[in-house]
Design a protein around this motif. Structure first.
Motif, mmCIF file in Angstrom:
data_model
loop_
_atom_site.group_PDB
_atom_site.id
_atom_site.type_symbol
_atom_site.label_atom_id
_atom_site.label_comp_id
_atom_site.label_asym_id
_atom_site.label_seq_id
_atom_site.Cartn_x
_atom_site.Cartn_y
_atom_site.Cartn_z
ATOM 1 N N VAL A 20 -3.367 21.518 18.605
ATOM 2 C CA VAL A 20 -2.653 22.798 18.531
ATOM 3 C C VAL A 20 -1.924 22.910 17.193
ATOM 4 C CG1 VAL A 20 -0.748 24.143 19.521
ATOM 5 C CG2 VAL A 20 -2.434 23.102 21.034
ATOM 6 N N VAL A 21 -1.228 21.841 16.797
ATOM 7 C CA VAL A 21 -0.505 21.857 15.520
ATOM 8 C C VAL A 21 -1.470 22.107 14.359
ATOM 9 C CG1 VAL A 21 0.860 20.482 13.883
ATOM 10 C CG2 VAL A 21 1.380 20.392 16.330
ATOM 11 N N ARG A 22 -2.572 21.378 14.327
ATOM 12 C CA ARG A 22 -3.545 21.558 13.231
ATOM 13 C C ARG A 22 -4.065 22.988 13.183
ATOM 14 N NH1 ARG A 22 -5.051 16.495 15.000
ATOM 15 N NH2 ARG A 22 -6.834 17.309 16.161
ATOM 16 N N ARG A 23 -4.415 23.538 14.328
ATOM 17 C CA ARG A 23 -4.949 24.918 14.355
ATOM 18 C C ARG A 23 -3.904 25.925 13.888
ATOM 19 N NH1 ARG A 23 -9.750 26.136 17.118
ATOM 20 N NH2 ARG A 23 -9.362 28.133 16.145
ATOM 21 N N LEU A 24 -2.677 25.764 14.346
ATOM 22 C CA LEU A 24 -1.622 26.689 13.932
ATOM 23 C C LEU A 24 -1.334 26.575 12.445
ATOM 24 C CD1 LEU A 24 0.757 26.269 16.994
ATOM 25 C CD2 LEU A 24 -0.559 28.315 16.416
ATOM 26 N N ARG A 25 -1.320 25.378 11.920
ATOM 27 C CA ARG A 25 -1.099 25.189 10.478
ATOM 28 C C ARG A 25 -2.261 25.784 9.673
ATOM 29 N NH1 ARG A 25 2.295 25.835 8.136
ATOM 30 N NH2 ARG A 25 1.774 24.473 6.399
ATOM 31 N N GLU A 26 -3.500 25.645 10.182
ATOM 32 C CA GLU A 26 -4.653 26.258 9.512
ATOM 33 C C GLU A 26 -4.491 27.767 9.425
ATOM 34 O OE1 GLU A 26 -8.057 24.976 11.738
ATOM 35 O OE2 GLU A 26 -7.911 22.912 10.991
ATOM 36 N N GLY A 28 -1.690 29.144 8.991
ATOM 37 C CA GLY A 28 -0.526 29.398 8.148
ATOM 38 C C GLY A 28 0.779 29.554 8.895
ATOM 39 N N ARG A 29 0.815 29.155 10.136
ATOM 40 C CA ARG A 29 2.016 29.313 10.958
ATOM 41 C C ARG A 29 3.008 28.180 10.698
ATOM 42 N NH1 ARG A 29 0.522 32.740 15.311
ATOM 43 N NH2 ARG A 29 2.743 32.969 15.613
ATOM 44 N N ASP A 30 4.302 28.498 10.801
ATOM 45 C CA ASP A 30 5.353 27.487 10.709
ATOM 46 C C ASP A 30 5.416 26.764 12.040
ATOM 47 O OD1 ASP A 30 6.112 28.188 8.133
ATOM 48 O OD2 ASP A 30 7.517 29.706 8.854
ATOM 49 N N VAL A 31 5.359 25.423 12.000
ATOM 50 C CA VAL A 31 5.300 24.630 13.228
ATOM 51 C C VAL A 31 6.356 23.532 13.181
ATOM 52 C CG1 VAL A 31 3.861 23.130 14.660
ATOM 53 C CG2 VAL A 31 2.828 25.056 13.453
ATOM 54 N N ARG A 32 7.043 23.378 14.298
ATOM 55 C CA ARG A 32 7.973 22.274 14.503
ATOM 56 C C ARG A 32 7.425 21.432 15.639
ATOM 57 N NH1 ARG A 32 13.604 24.370 15.588
ATOM 58 N NH2 ARG A 32 13.605 24.544 13.317
ATOM 59 N N VAL A 33 7.470 20.117 15.466
ATOM 60 C CA VAL A 33 6.975 19.177 16.469
ATOM 61 C C VAL A 33 8.157 18.424 17.063
ATOM 62 C CG1 VAL A 33 5.621 17.072 16.786
ATOM 63 C CG2 VAL A 33 4.751 18.917 15.334
ATOM 64 N N LEU A 34 8.202 18.311 18.380
ATOM 65 C CA LEU A 34 9.176 17.461 19.056
ATOM 66 C C LEU A 34 8.497 16.124 19.310
ATOM 67 C CD1 LEU A 34 11.976 17.202 20.490
ATOM 68 C CD2 LEU A 34 10.767 17.819 22.589
ATOM 69 N N ALA A 35 9.040 15.045 18.728
ATOM 70 C CA ALA A 35 8.457 13.707 18.883
ATOM 71 C C ALA A 35 9.561 12.732 19.278
ATOM 72 C CB ALA A 35 7.804 13.259 17.580
ATOM 73 N N GLY A 39 6.531 7.734 13.125
ATOM 74 C CA GLY A 39 5.452 6.762 12.987
ATOM 75 C C GLY A 39 4.266 7.405 12.291
ATOM 76 N N ASP A 40 3.116 6.755 12.397
ATOM 77 C CA ASP A 40 1.903 7.257 11.742
ATOM 78 C C ASP A 40 1.542 8.669 12.186
ATOM 79 O OD1 ASP A 40 1.761 4.810 10.486
ATOM 80 O OD2 ASP A 40 0.162 4.023 11.765
ATOM 81 N N ARG A 41 1.703 8.962 13.475
ATOM 82 C CA ARG A 41 1.325 10.292 13.978
ATOM 83 C C ARG A 41 2.240 11.381 13.435
ATOM 84 N NH1 ARG A 41 0.306 7.134 18.893
ATOM 85 N NH2 ARG A 41 -1.946 7.061 19.148
ATOM 86 N N THR A 42 3.540 11.112 13.373
ATOM 87 C CA THR A 42 4.444 12.123 12.820
ATOM 88 C C THR A 42 4.207 12.293 11.322
ATOM 89 O OG1 THR A 42 6.221 10.489 12.575
ATOM 90 C CG2 THR A 42 6.255 11.868 14.561
ATOM 91 N N GLU A 43 3.927 11.201 10.629
ATOM 92 C CA GLU A 43 3.636 11.296 9.192
ATOM 93 C C GLU A 43 2.399 12.155 8.940
ATOM 94 O OE1 GLU A 43 3.408 7.384 7.475
ATOM 95 O OE2 GLU A 43 5.469 6.905 8.071
ATOM 96 N N ALA A 44 1.385 12.005 9.783
ATOM 97 C CA ALA A 44 0.162 12.805 9.631
ATOM 98 C C ALA A 44 0.459 14.293 9.848
ATOM 99 C CB ALA A 44 -0.914 12.327 10.602
ATOM 100 N N LEU A 45 1.320 14.600 10.804
ATOM 101 C CA LEU A 45 1.665 15.996 11.070
ATOM 102 C C LEU A 45 2.534 16.567 9.941
ATOM 103 C CD1 LEU A 45 2.282 15.691 14.902
ATOM 104 C CD2 LEU A 45 0.311 16.741 13.765
ATOM 105 N N GLU A 46 3.438 15.759 9.415
ATOM 106 C CA GLU A 46 4.241 16.212 8.278
ATOM 107 C C GLU A 46 3.359 16.447 7.052
ATOM 108 O OE1 GLU A 46 8.693 14.421 8.950
ATOM 109 O OE2 GLU A 46 7.114 12.982 8.399
ATOM 110 N N ALA A 47 2.324 15.638 6.893
ATOM 111 C CA ALA A 47 1.416 15.782 5.746
ATOM 112 C C ALA A 47 0.688 17.120 5.751
ATOM 113 C CB ALA A 47 0.406 14.635 5.724
ATOM 114 N N ILE A 48 0.508 17.723 6.927
ATOM 115 C CA ILE A 48 -0.146 19.036 6.977
ATOM 116 C C ILE A 48 0.875 20.168 7.034
ATOM 117 C CG2 ILE A 48 -2.300 18.148 7.944
ATOM 118 C CD1 ILE A 48 -1.395 19.336 10.677
ATOM 119 N N GLY A 49 2.164 19.822 6.894
ATOM 120 C CA GLY A 49 3.197 20.855 6.788
ATOM 121 C C GLY A 49 4.029 21.103 8.021
#
Length: 169
Positions: A20-26, A28-35, A39-49
């Motif tokens: 869902v995060v990847r699709r929304l970022r594709e 151009g939507r602003d996305v906040r993740v609750l984690a 770790g590696d997964r949050t870093e990957a999500l931050e890397a896509i914005g």
């Protein structure tokens, strides 16, 4: 202002939240993740914005700040223990924060009151906790902007109840 909160984006059960995060970022939507932790997964999500906020669905005190400035929320949770408490905490946090995000619940196929599995029944019950309801999303969710893995994958309502047919327009 962050317009969309996604829970469960760093989970290991199917990766629905991360998708869902990847699709929304594709889009151009602003996305906040609750984690729960970094770790590696949050870093990957931050890397896509995506913005990452640390909190836990089992503790509403961490959810309240994550809801600040949020217009929509995707509640993703696996068929696993704790879903009822997570849904109740999310609903309580929405009420406590004064936010009123449109909420999409990424449902699971086994979510049914008559399912032979206790976890399937729990998932169904969690989906009945306000602000989670029974209306279907419109707009991009129907056009493929949101993954639809089952015919009843996403449910959406405004916080506090009430169906919201305008979701994602």
């Amino acid at each position: 202002m962050t317009s969309i909160l996604v829970t469960g984006a760093t989970g290991r059960h199917g990766g629905t939240g991360a998708h869902v995060v990847r699709r929304l970022r594709e889009e151009g939507r602003d996305v906040r993740v609750l984690a729960r932790s970094r770790g590696d997964r949050t870093e990957a999500l931050e890397a896509i914005g995506a913005e990452v906020v640390i909190g836990d669905l089992q503790d509403r005190r961490g959810i309240v700040p994550a809801l600040e400035g949020v217009a929509q929320a995707y509640f993703t949770y696996p068929i696993d223990a704790g879903v009822i408490g997570a849904a109740a905490n999310f609903a309580a946090a929405v009420r406590e924060s004064g936010a009123s995000p449109r909420t999409v619940v990424m449902s699971m196929g086994p979510a049914h009151p008559g399912h032979p599995s206790g976890r399937g029944r729990d998932q169904w019950l969690a989906e009945e906790v306000p602000p989670v309801g029974r209306s279907r999303p419109a707009g991009p969710a129907r056009r493929g902007g949101v993954p639809r893995e089952r015919p009843r994958t996403a449910r959406a309502v405004r916080a506090g109840g009430g169906r919201d047919p305008q979701l994602l327009r």
